[in-house]
Design a protein around this motif. Structure first.
Motif, short mmCIF file in Angstrom:
data_model
loop_
_atom_site.label_atom_id
_atom_site.label_comp_id
_atom_site.label_asym_id
_atom_site.label_seq_id
_atom_site.Cartn_x
_atom_site.Cartn_y
_atom_site.Cartn_z
N GLY A 77 0.78 -1.22 0.00
CA GLY A 77 0.00 0.00 0.00
C GLY A 77 0.82 1.27 0.00
O GLY A 77 0.27 2.37 -0.14
N VAL A 78 2.15 1.13 0.16
CA VAL A 78 3.04 2.29 0.18
C VAL A 78 3.54 2.56 -1.24
O VAL A 78 4.05 1.65 -1.91
CB VAL A 78 4.23 2.07 1.13
CG1 VAL A 78 5.21 3.23 1.05
CG2 VAL A 78 3.73 1.88 2.55
N GLY A 79 3.39 3.78 -1.71
CA GLY A 79 3.82 4.12 -3.05
C GLY A 79 5.17 4.83 -3.06
O GLY A 79 5.43 5.69 -2.22
N GLU A 80 6.03 4.42 -3.98
CA GLU A 80 7.27 5.15 -4.23
C GLU A 80 6.95 6.13 -5.35
O GLU A 80 6.71 5.73 -6.49
CB GLU A 80 8.40 4.22 -4.63
CG GLU A 80 9.72 4.95 -4.86
CD GLU A 80 10.84 4.02 -5.28
OE1 GLU A 80 12.01 4.35 -5.06
OE2 GLU A 80 10.53 2.95 -5.85
N VAL A 81 6.95 7.42 -5.03
CA VAL A 81 6.41 8.43 -5.93
C VAL A 81 7.48 9.44 -6.31
O VAL A 81 8.21 9.95 -5.45
CB VAL A 81 5.22 9.16 -5.29
CG1 VAL A 81 4.53 10.06 -6.31
CG2 VAL A 81 4.21 8.15 -4.72
N GLN A 99 12.82 20.81 -10.41
CA GLN A 99 13.25 20.08 -9.22
C GLN A 99 12.48 18.78 -9.12
O GLN A 99 11.33 18.69 -9.53
CB GLN A 99 13.03 20.93 -7.97
CG GLN A 99 13.84 22.22 -7.97
CD GLN A 99 13.74 22.94 -6.65
OE1 GLN A 99 13.93 22.36 -5.59
NE2 GLN A 99 13.44 24.24 -6.70
N LYS A 100 13.13 17.77 -8.54
CA LYS A 100 12.54 16.44 -8.42
C LYS A 100 12.79 15.89 -7.03
O LYS A 100 13.84 16.11 -6.44
CB LYS A 100 13.13 15.50 -9.47
CG LYS A 100 12.61 14.07 -9.38
CD LYS A 100 13.16 13.20 -10.50
CE LYS A 100 14.64 12.91 -10.34
NZ LYS A 100 15.13 11.96 -11.37
N VAL A 101 11.81 15.17 -6.49
CA VAL A 101 11.97 14.48 -5.23
C VAL A 101 11.27 13.13 -5.33
O VAL A 101 10.20 13.02 -5.92
CB VAL A 101 11.42 15.31 -4.05
CG1 VAL A 101 9.95 15.60 -4.24
CG2 VAL A 101 11.65 14.58 -2.73
N VAL A 102 11.88 12.10 -4.78
CA VAL A 102 11.29 10.76 -4.74
C VAL A 102 11.10 10.38 -3.27
O VAL A 102 12.02 10.52 -2.46
CB VAL A 102 12.19 9.73 -5.44
CG1 VAL A 102 11.58 8.33 -5.29
CG2 VAL A 102 12.35 10.07 -6.92
N ALA A 103 9.90 9.98 -2.93
CA ALA A 103 9.59 9.61 -1.55
C ALA A 103 8.63 8.44 -1.53
O ALA A 103 7.88 8.22 -2.49
CB ALA A 103 9.00 10.79 -0.80
N LYS A 104 8.65 7.68 -0.44
CA LYS A 104 7.67 6.62 -0.23
C LYS A 104 6.61 7.14 0.71
O LYS A 104 6.91 7.65 1.79
CB LYS A 104 8.36 5.36 0.34
CG LYS A 104 9.29 4.68 -0.66
CD LYS A 104 9.85 3.38 -0.11
CE LYS A 104 10.74 2.70 -1.15
NZ LYS A 104 11.30 1.42 -0.64
N LYS A 110 1.47 9.83 4.80
CA LYS A 110 2.65 9.99 5.65
C LYS A 110 3.89 9.51 4.91
O LYS A 110 3.90 8.45 4.29
CB LYS A 110 2.48 9.18 6.93
CG LYS A 110 3.66 9.30 7.90
CD LYS A 110 3.41 8.48 9.15
CE LYS A 110 4.60 8.58 10.10
NZ LYS A 110 4.38 7.76 11.32
N ILE A 111 4.96 10.32 4.95
CA ILE A 111 6.22 9.94 4.31
C ILE A 111 6.93 8.91 5.18
O ILE A 111 7.20 9.16 6.36
CB ILE A 111 7.13 11.17 4.12
CG1 ILE A 111 6.43 12.25 3.31
CG2 ILE A 111 8.44 10.77 3.44
CD1 ILE A 111 7.17 13.56 3.28
N VAL A 112 7.23 7.75 4.62
CA VAL A 112 7.90 6.70 5.37
C VAL A 112 9.34 6.50 4.92
O VAL A 112 10.11 5.80 5.58
CB VAL A 112 7.14 5.36 5.27
CG1 VAL A 112 5.75 5.50 5.88
CG2 VAL A 112 7.01 4.91 3.81
N SER A 113 9.72 7.12 3.82
CA SER A 113 11.11 7.07 3.33
C SER A 113 11.33 8.27 2.43
O SER A 113 10.44 8.69 1.70
CB SER A 113 11.35 5.77 2.54
OG SER A 113 12.67 5.74 2.03
N GLY A 114 12.54 8.83 2.52
CA GLY A 114 12.83 10.03 1.75
C GLY A 114 12.32 11.28 2.43
O GLY A 114 12.16 12.33 1.82
N ALA A 118 12.16 15.23 1.13
CA ALA A 118 10.81 15.73 0.90
C ALA A 118 10.51 16.95 1.76
O ALA A 118 9.90 17.91 1.31
CB ALA A 118 9.79 14.62 1.18
N GLN A 119 10.95 16.93 3.03
CA GLN A 119 10.70 18.05 3.92
C GLN A 119 11.46 19.28 3.46
O GLN A 119 11.00 20.41 3.62
CB GLN A 119 11.07 17.68 5.35
CG GLN A 119 10.06 16.72 5.98
CD GLN A 119 10.56 16.11 7.26
OE1 GLN A 119 11.69 16.32 7.68
NE2 GLN A 119 9.71 15.34 7.92
#
Length: 233
Positions: A77-81, A99-104, A110-114, A118-119
């Motif tokens: 259910g967690v997306g890497e976006v 600019q580019k950012v990749v986060a899960k 809720k951001i669980v990685s990256g 992202a912040q």
């Protein structure tokens, strides 16, 4: 850093903050309320355009900026976006690079990685844990970069209800915000409209007032009014 350079940096940061609202939240009826969740699908894409106008600063600005997201993968259910913003134009002239950012991101946003990256780009918005009835509220906070250090923006969200906008059935969420840090204070309010069919963003309209103090107190505070609108491309 000059006042205009500071404003440019703030504008980009706030654009990234707004970008998290385009996550495709699934809106489902649960009893007397509605449950907001993100249902990521690998390969999913979306494109948006944002217009920001400012007044009251050293000069009026009209910033146009394209934005997009692409879901790279999904697990549990967690997306890497991958989020992309820009390149922007200010008063018809190029303003910085894309600019580019990749986060899960989990189903509640809720951001669980990256998170660190992202912040730095502008934070995120987290949906409430349970169903929300029309008139129900929840809160959240974001940390974004600003002149003289990072600033924290505290927001209150209110689910107004379901209505029709531009021929689309949408869920209206009103937002009010305040906060600051370093040399800047911010207040604002507006509305976010999400399509009930798939939860994707229909449009966003925000008004914000920024007050930037002078460096080391050597300059008079500057107040800037900003109007931000975002629509699906």
């Amino acid at each position: 850093m000059t006042r205009i350079a500071s404003l440019t940096k703030i504008t980009v940061a706030l654009v990234f903050a707004a970008l998290w609202t385009v996550a495709p939240a699934q809106i489902s009826k649960k009893g007397a309320g509605y449950l907001f969740r993100i249902k990521w699908t690998k390969g999913q894409t979306a494109k948006y355009t944002m217009t920001t106008t400012t007044s009251g600063g050293p000069s009026a600005m009209a910033v146009n900026m394209p934005m997009s997201l692409k879901v790279l993968s999904v697990a549990g259910g967690v997306g890497e976006v991958e989020y992309n913003v820009g390149p922007a134009s200010a008063n018809g002239k190029p303003m910085g690079a894309a600019q580019k950012v990749v986060a899960k991101v989990d189903p509640r946003g809720k951001i669980v990685s990256g998170a660190t990256q992202a912040q730095q780009m502008g934070g995120n918005i987290t949906f409430p844990e349970g169903p929300v009835k029309p008139g129900g509220t929840w809160t959240g906070s974001q940390t974004v970069p600003g002149p003289g250090g990072s600033m924290t923006i505290n927001a209150k969200y209110k689910f107004v209800g379901i209505k029709s906008v531009g021929g689309q059935s949408v869920a209206q969420i009103d937002v009010s915000m305040s906060g600051g840090g370093g040399q800047m204070q911010i207040t604002g309010s507006g509305s976010v409209f999400l399509r009930t069919a798939d939860g994707s963003l229909q449009s966003t309209n925000l008004g914000q007032k920024l007050t930037i103090s002078g460096a080391q107190g050597n300059q008079k505070p500057m107040t800037i009014d900003m109007k931000i609108s975002m629509k699906r491309a």
